[in-house]
Design a protein around this motif. Structure first.
Motif, PDB file in Angstrom:
ATOM      1  N   ALA A 166      33.205  40.058  39.949  1.00  0.00           N
ATOM      2  CA  ALA A 166      32.932  40.203  41.382  1.00  0.00           C
ATOM      3  C   ALA A 166      32.650  38.854  42.042  1.00  0.00           C
ATOM      4  O   ALA A 166      33.072  38.599  43.175  1.00  0.00           O
ATOM      5  CB  ALA A 166      31.763  41.152  41.588  1.00  0.00           C
ATOM      6  N   LEU A 167      31.933  37.973  41.337  1.00  0.00           N
ATOM      7  CA  LEU A 167      31.570  36.675  41.908  1.00  0.00           C
ATOM      8  C   LEU A 167      32.775  35.763  42.138  1.00  0.00           C
ATOM      9  O   LEU A 167      32.668  34.761  42.847  1.00  0.00           O
ATOM     10  CB  LEU A 167      30.550  35.975  41.010  1.00  0.00           C
ATOM     11  CG  LEU A 167      29.111  36.500  41.121  1.00  0.00           C
ATOM     12  CD1 LEU A 167      28.231  35.912  40.023  1.00  0.00           C
ATOM     13  CD2 LEU A 167      28.532  36.207  42.494  1.00  0.00           C
ATOM     14  N   LYS A 168      33.911  36.109  41.577  1.00  0.00           N
ATOM     15  CA  LYS A 168      35.126  35.322  41.800  1.00  0.00           C
ATOM     16  C   LYS A 168      35.768  35.627  43.148  1.00  0.00           C
ATOM     17  O   LYS A 168      36.656  34.901  43.591  1.00  0.00           O
ATOM     18  CB  LYS A 168      36.142  35.601  40.678  1.00  0.00           C
ATOM     19  CG  LYS A 168      35.687  35.153  39.298  1.00  0.00           C
ATOM     20  CD  LYS A 168      36.705  35.551  38.241  1.00  0.00           C
ATOM     21  CE  LYS A 168      36.218  35.194  36.842  1.00  0.00           C
ATOM     22  NZ  LYS A 168      37.177  35.640  35.788  1.00  0.00           N
ATOM     23  N   ILE A 169      35.327  36.712  43.800  1.00  0.00           N
ATOM     24  CA  ILE A 169      35.907  37.116  45.080  1.00  0.00           C
ATOM     25  C   ILE A 169      35.219  36.357  46.216  1.00  0.00           C
ATOM     26  O   ILE A 169      34.000  36.455  46.378  1.00  0.00           O
ATOM     27  CB  ILE A 169      35.744  38.638  45.297  1.00  0.00           C
ATOM     28  CG1 ILE A 169      36.416  39.409  44.165  1.00  0.00           C
ATOM     29  CG2 ILE A 169      36.318  39.047  46.651  1.00  0.00           C
ATOM     30  CD1 ILE A 169      36.131  40.899  44.178  1.00  0.00           C
ATOM     31  N   PRO A 170      35.964  35.582  47.024  1.00  0.00           N
ATOM     32  CA  PRO A 170      35.348  34.834  48.128  1.00  0.00           C
ATOM     33  C   PRO A 170      34.668  35.767  49.129  1.00  0.00           C
ATOM     34  O   PRO A 170      35.231  36.797  49.509  1.00  0.00           O
ATOM     35  CB  PRO A 170      36.544  34.123  48.780  1.00  0.00           C
ATOM     36  CG  PRO A 170      37.596  34.088  47.718  1.00  0.00           C
ATOM     37  CD  PRO A 170      37.406  35.333  46.911  1.00  0.00           C
ATOM     38  N   GLY A 171      33.447  35.413  49.558  1.00  0.00           N
ATOM     39  CA  GLY A 171      32.748  36.203  50.566  1.00  0.00           C
ATOM     40  C   GLY A 171      32.278  37.552  50.088  1.00  0.00           C
ATOM     41  O   GLY A 171      32.041  38.450  50.902  1.00  0.00           O
ATOM     42  N   ILE A 172      32.109  37.735  48.782  1.00  0.00           N
ATOM     43  CA  ILE A 172      31.710  39.032  48.242  1.00  0.00           C
ATOM     44  C   ILE A 172      30.328  39.451  48.749  1.00  0.00           C
ATOM     45  O   ILE A 172      30.024  40.634  48.877  1.00  0.00           O
ATOM     46  CB  ILE A 172      31.747  39.018  46.686  1.00  0.00           C
ATOM     47  CG1 ILE A 172      31.622  40.439  46.108  1.00  0.00           C
ATOM     48  CG2 ILE A 172      30.691  38.103  46.118  1.00  0.00           C
ATOM     49  CD1 ILE A 172      32.803  41.318  46.350  1.00  0.00           C
ATOM     50  N   VAL A 173      29.471  38.480  49.069  1.00  0.00           N
ATOM     51  CA  VAL A 173      28.168  38.761  49.689  1.00  0.00           C
ATOM     52  C   VAL A 173      28.132  38.034  51.034  1.00  0.00           C
ATOM     53  O   VAL A 173      28.193  36.818  51.078  1.00  0.00           O
ATOM     54  CB  VAL A 173      26.997  38.296  48.802  1.00  0.00           C
ATOM     55  CG1 VAL A 173      25.667  38.524  49.505  1.00  0.00           C
ATOM     56  CG2 VAL A 173      27.021  39.027  47.467  1.00  0.00           C
TER      57      VAL A 173
END
Length: 234
Positions: A166-173
């Motif tokens: 999940a942390l590889k996805i830009p703007g996930i948070v």
């Protein structure tokens, strides 16, 4: 996680469960479709049915990983008792529509202006979000663009990823000053081609369900911080 029906299907309105504990904070069930609030979204309301008796659920909250259902009459309840839960669907569905709308608005703000949400709240009547943005006119354009996306009838997908993926996805948070959750598995909400966020709340399945997003007002909350109020209709 499997005890929380809303994580897997936001459209479950009724469910059967067993009372596992009765506390001053509320009753605990072996599974529930009641959303306990969080992420700026208010908690569900509704009822539980015990035989011919119907008890109102006046509040739902999470404490130390357990979900408590506060009701109007504990005298009828016992551990091990089977109950039928019923969500106040009109209330829930309004918040689902507003919640998905908020993700679309946040995605546009992030992609166009690099703006993050610095605070927010969603009620059945309206939503409000604070953005790290200076230009008031930009917020009106956000709503206009968001409505354009709503009309495309895009699918809203819910799935689960391990934290490292999940942390590889830009703007996930997209919440400012919020650390990524420490959970090993994240629940992901993806609006096809628009946004992907870690999120634990109920959403609609298609953007067309949102209806029209209506800007109510904009407030200046300080330097580089604007608050917008909006609702959905019909």
């Amino acid at each position: 996680m499997k005890k929380r029906i809303y994580l897997f299907d936001s459209y479950v309105r009724e469910f059967e469960a067993t009372v596992t504990d009765i506390t001053p904070e509320g009753i605990i069930l072996d599974k529930t479709a009641f959303y306990p609030g969080g992420g700026g979204l208010e908690a569900d309301r509704g009822f539980i049915q015990i035989g011919q008796n119907k008890l109102e659920i006046v509040n739902v909250k999470e404490i130390n990983g357990e979900i408590y259902h506060k009701t109007s009459n504990y005298e009828l309840l016992q551990k091990g008792m089977k109950i039928k839960g019923e969500i106040d669907w009109n209330r829930r569905y309004r918040m689902m529509r507003l919640h998905t709308a908020s993700h679309i608005i946040a995605a546009i703000a992030y992609s166009k202006y690099g703006a993050r949400i610095t605070g927010g709240n969603i009620t059945p009547e309206y939503a409000k979000d604070d953005f790290s943005i200076e230009n008031k006119e930009a917020l009106q354009k956000l709503i206009e663009e968001a409505n354009g996306i709503v009309k495309k009838s895009l699918q809203v997908k819910v799935y689960f990823l391990r934290r490292e993926e999940a942390l590889k996805i830009p703007g996930i948070v997209k919440l400012a000053e919020r650390m990524p959750p420490e959970l090993e598995v994240w629940r992901i909400v993806e609006i096809e081609g628009v946004d992907t966020q870690a999120d634990g709340g109920p959403h609609v399945k298609n953007t067309s369900e949102i209806g029209e997003i209506v800007l109510l007002k904009v407030e200046n909350k300080g330097k580089n911080r604007k608050r917008i109020y909006y609702t959905v209709k019909p």
